[in-house]
Design an enzyme around this catalytic site. Structure first.
Site, mmCIF file in Angstrom:
data_model
loop_
_atom_site.group_PDB
_atom_site.id
_atom_site.type_symbol
_atom_site.label_atom_id
_atom_site.label_comp_id
_atom_site.label_asym_id
_atom_site.label_seq_id
_atom_site.Cartn_x
_atom_site.Cartn_y
_atom_site.Cartn_z
ATOM 1 N N ALA A 37 0.801 -1.238 0.000
ATOM 2 C CA ALA A 37 0.000 0.000 0.000
ATOM 3 C C ALA A 37 0.828 1.281 0.000
ATOM 4 O O ALA A 37 0.261 2.375 0.141
ATOM 5 C CB ALA A 37 -1.012 0.038 1.154
ATOM 6 N N ALA A 38 2.149 1.172 -0.205
ATOM 7 C CA ALA A 38 2.950 2.405 -0.285
ATOM 8 C C ALA A 38 2.477 3.249 -1.473
ATOM 9 O O ALA A 38 2.345 4.474 -1.371
ATOM 10 C CB ALA A 38 4.429 2.065 -0.424
ATOM 11 N N GLY A 39 2.194 2.589 -2.590
ATOM 12 C CA GLY A 39 1.693 3.308 -3.767
ATOM 13 C C GLY A 39 0.335 3.933 -3.495
ATOM 14 O O GLY A 39 0.040 5.047 -3.951
ATOM 15 N N ASP A 40 -0.493 3.233 -2.737
ATOM 16 C CA ASP A 40 -1.821 3.772 -2.410
ATOM 17 C C ASP A 40 -1.680 4.980 -1.475
ATOM 18 O O ASP A 40 -2.404 5.974 -1.626
ATOM 19 C CB ASP A 40 -2.687 2.697 -1.748
ATOM 20 C CG ASP A 40 -2.822 1.463 -2.627
ATOM 21 O OD1 ASP A 40 -2.804 1.630 -3.868
ATOM 22 O OD2 ASP A 40 -2.922 0.351 -2.098
HETATM 23 O O1 RIB Z 1 -1.867 -1.896 -3.091
HETATM 24 C C1 RIB Z 1 -1.980 -2.811 -2.047
HETATM 25 C C2 RIB Z 1 -3.293 -3.525 -2.143
HETATM 26 O O2 RIB Z 1 -3.320 -4.317 -3.305
HETATM 27 C C3 RIB Z 1 -3.575 -4.481 -1.009
HETATM 28 O O3 RIB Z 1 -4.203 -3.869 0.082
HETATM 29 C C4 RIB Z 1 -4.394 -5.583 -1.679
HETATM 30 O O4 RIB Z 1 -5.694 -5.662 -1.189
HETATM 31 C C5 RIB Z 1 -4.335 -5.297 -3.158
HETATM 32 O O5 RIB Z 1 -5.491 -4.700 -3.640
#
Ligand code: RIB
Length: 306
Positions: free
Chosen positions: A254-257
């Site tokens: 989730a670093a990109g998120d």
């Molecule tokens: O970007 C990370 C996410 O990718 C995770 O939380 C997982 O659920 C996938 O969607």
């Protein structure tokens, strides 16, 4: 509640994570890891990341199943600064699940069973009132949702003059369809996605800029390539390199998120693209110092000390 400034459309998953020494090779069994469950999904992570960094509520358009995981994640969203009116509960469908393995260096591999995410429809986008789009400034999405839904939401956002961000994760050539491409202001691939989309082996700022220029030639006005610990490049008419904050990574999930959510939050507060990218880098750096997707996302109060 004040007017929303950020709209996010995307996936919701529950992440089932094993954190261990090494990732297994194909056909190999690795023992000795620790297990935990965390809220995830690229769309949900991006929405929560933005919501923790901005004062105005974030509108999240999504779908969950009518199972225990769906109830858990909805409860989580309600405790964040989010508007959940446009999350549909799909009967007889499971909530999205991601199986994640993380190694000692914080690297991961992820396999997703999309479940209810695949039921998100163009009608779900149409249900969002005009007033919600017109009060917003930034729209953010990724490619874990059906492409026609992503395309319709981008088109509506653009028609209301929002700044649109597409995080092309997981990478897909569908972004070059005019129904998507024509409505994207900022494309934000990581190095792997930039390679998949352009064929350039991206490993440093120079190769990231080369890939970004190719994507600009295809029609994306601004391209930010994220390079993990090596920072990011912001490419418009000019190319700028943004350094990463140096931290010890525990889990890069989730670093990109975190980066994309923070980028949306910063742009909704009218920071320049370069300043917003710097801010987003900091949010991503904080996220890799903690385990799990949503549990790792930064709060506004933490940002200044980094
Ligand atoms: O970007 C990370 C996410 O990718 C995770 O939380 C997982 O659920 C996938 O969607």
């Amino acid at each position: 509640m004040s007017d929303p400034r950020i709209l996010v459309l995307g996936s919701v998953n529950v992440d089932l994570v094993v954190q261990g020494e090494n990732l297994p090779a194909l056909g190999e069994t690795v023992i000795g890891g620790d297990f935990f469950q965390a809220a995830g999904g690229k769309g949900a992570n991006q929405a929560v990341a933005a919501a923790r960094l901005t004062g105005n509520p974030v509108v999240f358009i999504a779908a969950v199943g009518d199972d225990a995981f769906g109830s858990q994640v909805l409860q989580g969203f309600r405790s964040e600064n989010m508007m959940t009116d446009y999350i549909r509960v799909i009967s007889r469908m499971p909530t999205g699940i991601a199986l994640i393995m993380v190694n000692r260096a914080g690297e991961n591999c992820i396999s997703v069973a999309s479940g209810a995410n695949l039921c998100l429809s163009v009608d779900d986008v149409e249900r969002v009132p005009e007033a919600v789009f017109s009060s917003a400034k930034v729209f953010l999405t990724n490619l874990e949702s059906p492409p026609e839904v992503v395309a319709r939401a981008l088109a509506r956002a653009k028609a209301h003059h929002l700044t649109t961000i597409l995080n092309p994760a997981p990478a897909s050539q569908r972004i070059f369809d005019s129904a998507i491409l024509a409505h994207v202001d900022i494309l934000t691939p990581n190095e792997t996605e930039a390679h998949d989309l352009t064929g350039v082996n991206v490993g440093d700022a120079a190769t990231a800029i080369r890939a970004a220029k190719i994507l600009r030639q295809q029609g994306f006005p601004a391209v930010i390539v994220t390079l993990g610990a090596a920072g990011s490049v912001v490419v418009t008419e000019e190319a700028k390199r943004i350094d990463a904050t140096v931290v010890r990574a525990i889990d890069t999930t989730a670093a990109g998120d975190a980066y994309n959510g923070a980028l949306a939050a910063a742009l909704s507060e009218e920071l320049s693209l370069e300043d917003a990218a710097g801010w987003a880098s900091r949010a991503a750096a904080i996220s890799v110092t903690r385990s799990g997707a949503q549990p790792s996302l930064a709060f506004r109060s933490e940002m200044d000390s980094y």
